[in-house]
Design an enzyme around this catalytic site. Structure first.
Site, PDB file in Angstrom:
ATOM      1  N   GLY A 160       0.875  -1.127   0.089  1.00  0.00           N
ATOM      2  CA  GLY A 160      -0.140  -0.045  -0.068  1.00  0.00           C
ATOM      3  C   GLY A 160       0.982   1.179   0.114  1.00  0.00           C
ATOM      4  CB  SER A 161       1.005   4.178  -0.826  1.00  0.00           C
ATOM      5  OG  SER A 161       1.434   5.601  -0.731  1.00  0.00           O
ATOM      6  CB  SER A 162       1.980   7.020   3.841  1.00  0.00           C
ATOM      7  OG  SER A 162       2.604   7.538   3.016  1.00  0.00           O
ATOM      8  CB  CYS A 163      -0.800   8.151  -0.843  1.00  0.00           C
ATOM      9  SG  CYS A 163       0.513   8.824  -1.501  1.00  0.00           S
ATOM     10  CE1 TYR A 189       0.433   4.797  -6.386  1.00  0.00           C
ATOM     11  CE2 TYR A 189       0.300   5.952  -4.506  1.00  0.00           C
ATOM     12  CZ  TYR A 189       1.043   5.209  -5.216  1.00  0.00           C
ATOM     13  OH  TYR A 189       2.136   4.465  -4.681  1.00  0.00           O
ATOM     14  CE  LYS A 222      -0.141   1.376  -3.580  1.00  0.00           C
ATOM     15  NZ  LYS A 222       0.588   0.368  -4.314  1.00  0.00           N
ATOM     16  CG  HIS A 266       8.766   9.481  -5.294  1.00  0.00           C
ATOM     17  ND1 HIS A 266       7.504   9.653  -4.867  1.00  0.00           N
ATOM     18  CD2 HIS A 266       9.012   8.363  -5.991  1.00  0.00           C
ATOM     19  CE1 HIS A 266       6.668   8.503  -5.368  1.00  0.00           C
ATOM     20  NE2 HIS A 266       7.633   7.761  -5.934  1.00  0.00           N
ATOM     21  NE  ARG A 310       4.699  14.571   1.818  1.00  0.00           N
ATOM     22  CZ  ARG A 310       3.522  15.382   2.144  1.00  0.00           C
ATOM     23  NH1 ARG A 310       3.466  15.710   3.267  1.00  0.00           N
ATOM     24  NH2 ARG A 310       2.936  15.775   1.440  1.00  0.00           N
TER      25      ARG A 310
HETATM   26  N1  LIG Z   1       8.549   4.681  -4.223  1.00  0.00           N
HETATM   27  C1  LIG Z   1       8.012   5.170  -2.834  1.00  0.00           C
HETATM   28  O1  LIG Z   1       8.105   6.035  -2.175  1.00  0.00           O
HETATM   29  C2  LIG Z   1       6.712   4.245  -2.309  1.00  0.00           C
HETATM   30  C3  LIG Z   1       6.183   4.624  -1.253  1.00  0.00           C
HETATM   31  C4  LIG Z   1       5.190   3.729  -0.761  1.00  0.00           C
HETATM   32  C5  LIG Z   1       4.430   2.692  -1.424  1.00  0.00           C
HETATM   33  N2  LIG Z   1       5.166   2.251  -2.792  1.00  0.00           N
HETATM   34  C6  LIG Z   1       4.619   1.386  -3.394  1.00  0.00           C
HETATM   35  O2  LIG Z   1       5.719   0.426  -3.931  1.00  0.00           O
HETATM   36  C7  LIG Z   1       5.476  -0.271  -5.177  1.00  0.00           C
HETATM   37  C8  LIG Z   1       6.508  -0.128  -5.801  1.00  0.00           C
HETATM   38  O3  LIG Z   1       6.915   1.453  -6.089  1.00  0.00           O
HETATM   39  P1  LIG Z   1       8.301   1.597  -6.844  1.00  0.00           P
HETATM   40  O4  LIG Z   1       8.624   2.691  -6.233  1.00  0.00           O
HETATM   41  O5  LIG Z   1       9.190   0.703  -6.778  1.00  0.00           O
HETATM   42  O6  LIG Z   1       7.683   2.232  -8.353  1.00  0.00           O
HETATM   43  P2  LIG Z   1       8.700   2.138  -9.577  1.00  0.00           P
HETATM   44  O7  LIG Z   1       9.970   2.079  -9.409  1.00  0.00           O
HETATM   45  O8  LIG Z   1       8.124   3.062 -10.610  1.00  0.00           O
HETATM   46  O9  LIG Z   1       8.449   0.352 -10.018  1.00  0.00           O
HETATM   47  C9  LIG Z   1       7.169  -0.022 -10.497  1.00  0.00           C
HETATM   48  C10 LIG Z   1       7.267  -1.423 -10.859  1.00  0.00           C
HETATM   49  O10 LIG Z   1       6.039  -1.835 -11.475  1.00  0.00           O
HETATM   50  C11 LIG Z   1       5.930  -2.488 -12.582  1.00  0.00           C
HETATM   51  N3  LIG Z   1       4.814  -2.397 -13.439  1.00  0.00           N
HETATM   52  C12 LIG Z   1       4.123  -1.184 -13.641  1.00  0.00           C
HETATM   53  N4  LIG Z   1       3.006  -1.364 -14.465  1.00  0.00           N
HETATM   54  C13 LIG Z   1       3.185  -2.710 -14.609  1.00  0.00           C
HETATM   55  C14 LIG Z   1       2.227  -3.785 -15.463  1.00  0.00           C
HETATM   56  N5  LIG Z   1       1.203  -3.403 -16.040  1.00  0.00           N
HETATM   57  N6  LIG Z   1       2.490  -4.940 -15.384  1.00  0.00           N
HETATM   58  C15 LIG Z   1       3.905  -5.386 -14.750  1.00  0.00           C
HETATM   59  N7  LIG Z   1       4.714  -4.646 -14.051  1.00  0.00           N
HETATM   60  C16 LIG Z   1       4.340  -3.322 -14.063  1.00  0.00           C
HETATM   61  C17 LIG Z   1       7.236  -1.504 -13.313  1.00  0.00           C
HETATM   62  O11 LIG Z   1       7.624  -2.379 -14.463  1.00  0.00           O
HETATM   63  P3  LIG Z   1       8.283  -1.410 -15.778  1.00  0.00           P
HETATM   64  O12 LIG Z   1       9.809  -1.489 -15.153  1.00  0.00           O
HETATM   65  O13 LIG Z   1       8.244  -2.499 -16.769  1.00  0.00           O
HETATM   66  O14 LIG Z   1       7.831  -0.330 -15.826  1.00  0.00           O
HETATM   67  C18 LIG Z   1       8.104  -1.705 -12.301  1.00  0.00           C
HETATM   68  O15 LIG Z   1       8.812  -2.824 -11.999  1.00  0.00           O
HETATM   69  C19 LIG Z   1       3.993   0.478  -5.519  1.00  0.00           C
HETATM   70  O16 LIG Z   1       3.104  -0.303  -5.327  1.00  0.00           O
HETATM   71  C20 LIG Z   1       4.119   1.764  -4.788  1.00  0.00           C
HETATM   72  O17 LIG Z   1       2.822   1.971  -4.617  1.00  0.00           O
HETATM   73  C21 LIG Z   1       6.180   3.029  -3.192  1.00  0.00           C
END
Ligand SMILES: NC(=O)c1ccc[n+]([C@@H]2O[C@H](COP(=O)([O-])OP(=O)(O)OC[C@H]3O[C@@H](n4cnc5c(N)ncnc54)[C@H](OP(=O)(O)O)[C@@H]3O)[C@@H](O)[C@H]2O)c1
Length: 306
Positions: free
Chosen positions: A102-105, A132, A136, A176, A206
């Site tokens: 999930g996410s804090s959002c 978003y 989630k 971010h 944050r």
């Molecule tokens: N980053 C943060 O600060 C943060 C904070 C809280 C929660 N989260 C959660 O953590 C998770 C990952 O975030 P992240 O920061 O790692 O994001 P990210 O770097 O943008 O990575 C997203 C990943 O999802 C894949 N993806 C997107 N659409 C897809 C699809 N249709 N089919 C298969 N794979 C797909 C992407 O593949 P491609 O490489 O092919 O695009 C990539 O591997 C998310 O659920 C996000 O909500 C992140």
């Protein structure tokens, strides 16, 4: 034991995959080309063929405030499809263990801080990332409904605070906060700029955690999944103002210029600090201080530039 890790090419997924505990499992990390999560059919075939015992769901369309404001419909639709398709197909096939990210959002914009897990759906969402957040929330509720329908399903949602670190996205359209501060201050330093602009007045607060620490939390909770509460916040328990983050990154990069504040730009929620009592009570704490996390991230950024 076989684990399907979605999002294995993303920042969170790559940190989970290269964590030392991953070696105790057979971790499958299909690329989007091998498994597009917007396709139920592909998911079904992949799950039937590979029979994972665990799923760590770290895929999604993710972006900063800029990207979310520009395209809320895409953030809603893609994340809704990805989350609901994967989780419902996994339930149909009989996967018993899911860690859904999930996410804090997802918490209400006016929820009292620190934000406790039970505040979910207790108020209006922050408009700058509402699409978003709704998607989630739907995935989290689906995990709960499926768990209620069959209590042998251990479907748990981890709620990370904001994350930064190795494999961060440095593209200004998608980055971010911490990655974008690093890019701006590095550019200002090497081009001898006198000042850097901050969106808003810098007072918004944050909570940021180094992504490797989040990966550590995922592997820490996985073996105890059948005893976990259905939602668990994962954070550092400390937040700082945006201006504090700029000052900290300046110190580390050696930027000595001034800051200007653009009050016309959107800043999102005033504060988003998670209550981390549940995860701390399980015996987990993050390892990296803000300073050590930013130093490692900057060195990763420099490697990316080289
Ligand atoms: N980053 C943060 O600060 C943060 C904070 C809280 C929660 N989260 C959660 O953590 C998770 C990952 O975030 P992240 O920061 O790692 O994001 P990210 O770097 O943008 O990575 C997203 C990943 O999802 C894949 N993806 C997107 N659409 C897809 C699809 N249709 N089919 C298969 N794979 C797909 C992407 O593949 P491609 O490489 O092919 O695009 C990539 O591997 C998310 O659920 C996000 O909500 C992140």
């Amino acid at each position: 034991m076989r684990v399907l890790l979605t999002g294995g090419t993303g920042m969170v997924g790559r940190n989970i995959k290269e964590h030392e505990n991953a070696r105790h499992y057979d971790v499958l990390t299909p690329s989007r080309k091998e498994l597009d999560l917007t396709s139920r059919k592909q998911i079904r075939i992949y799950l039937e063929t590979n029979s994972p015992e665990y799923i760590i769901h770290a895929a999604g369309l993710v972006g900063g405030i800029h990207a979310n404001i520009a395209n809320p419909s895409r953030f809603l639709i893609e994340n809704l499809e990805i989350g609901c398709n994967l989780i419902s197909e996994a339930a149909k096939i009989g996967v018993k263990n899911i860690i859904n990210l999930g996410s804090s959002c997802m918490y209400p914009k006016n929820g009292p801080n620190p934000l406790k897990e039970e505040y979910l759906l207790n108020g209006l969402l922050e408009p700058t990332n509402e699409g978003y957040a709704i998607a989630k929330i739907a995935a989290q509720r689906l995990c709960d409904y499926l768990r209620i329908e069959d209590n042998s399903r251990n479907y748990v949602t981890l709620m990370p605070c904001n994350l930064y670190g190795k494999y961060d996205n440095y593209n200004p359209e998608r980055s971010h906060l911490i990655a974008s501060i690093i890019v701006k201050l590095h550019d200002a330093k090497i081009n001898n700029k006198n000042s850097v602009e901050i969106w808003g007045d810098g007072k918004v607060r944050r909570e940021f955690m180094y992504a490797k620490d989040f990966a550590d939390a995922v592997w820490f909770v996985l073996p105890m999944i059948s005893q976990l509460p259905h939602i668990i916040n994962v954070g550092t328990g400390k937040d700082y103002s945006i201006f504090d983050y700029y000052k900290k990154v300046s110190e580390i990069l050696g930027f000595e210029g001034a800051f200007t504040f653009n009050l016309r730009k959107p800043t999102g929620m005033k504060q988003k600090l998670l209550d981390v009592k549940k995860i701390n009570d399980l015996g987990w704490l993050p390892q990296n201080s803000l300073g050590s996390g930013i130093k490692k991230t900057y060195s990763h950024y420099l490697n990316c530039l080289a």
